[in-house]
Motif scaffolding. Structure first.
Motif, PDB file in Angstrom:
ATOM      1  N   VAL A   1      -7.760  -0.909   2.619  1.00 25.74           N
ATOM      2  CA  VAL A   1      -7.990   0.135   1.504  1.00 25.74           C
ATOM      3  C   VAL A   1      -9.213  -0.139   0.543  1.00 25.74           C
TER       4      VAL A   1
ATOM      5  N   GLU B   1       1.148   5.617  -0.382  1.00 30.00           N
ATOM      6  CA  GLU B   1       0.314   6.749  -0.233  1.00 30.00           C
ATOM      7  C   GLU B   1       0.897   7.811  -1.183  1.00 30.00           C
TER       8      GLU B   1
ATOM      9  N   ARG C   1       2.923   2.276   2.907  1.00 28.19           N
ATOM     10  CA  ARG C   1       2.264   2.540   4.432  1.00 28.19           C
ATOM     11  C   ARG C   1       2.008   0.814   4.800  1.00 28.19           C
TER      12      ARG C   1
ATOM     13  N   LEU D   1      -3.801  -4.528   2.211  1.00 33.38           N
ATOM     14  CA  LEU D   1      -4.860  -4.147   1.084  1.00 33.38           C
ATOM     15  C   LEU D   1      -6.165  -4.434   1.251  1.00 33.38           C
TER      16      LEU D   1
ATOM     17  N   VAL E   1       1.041  -1.161   0.193  1.00 34.86           N
ATOM     18  CA  VAL E   1       0.056   0.209  -0.036  1.00 34.86           C
ATOM     19  C   VAL E   1       0.954   1.314   0.041  1.00 34.86           C
TER      20      VAL E   1
END
Length: 54
Positions: free
Chosen positions: A49, A19, A41, A46, A17
């Protein structure tokens, strides 16, 4: 400029993940500012999100 030749691509499976910082300002159909990577992150999975656009 574009190209008419066939583009090469590689399918990937997301495992990390990240940002990003993005501005939604658009001029004549083109984003005004580039998207910027901020950080990975590792505190998120996963599954935590939400899908893009929701």
């Amino acid at each position: 400029m574009g190209t008419r030749s066939e583009l090469e691509y590689h399918l990937v499976r997301p495992e990390l993940v990240a940002e990003f910082l993005a501005d939604t300002a658009v001029d004549e159909g083109v984003y005004r500012h580039p998207v910027r990577f901020l950080r990975l992150r590792d505190d998120l999975t996963l599954q935590q999100v939400p899908p893009f656009g929701t």
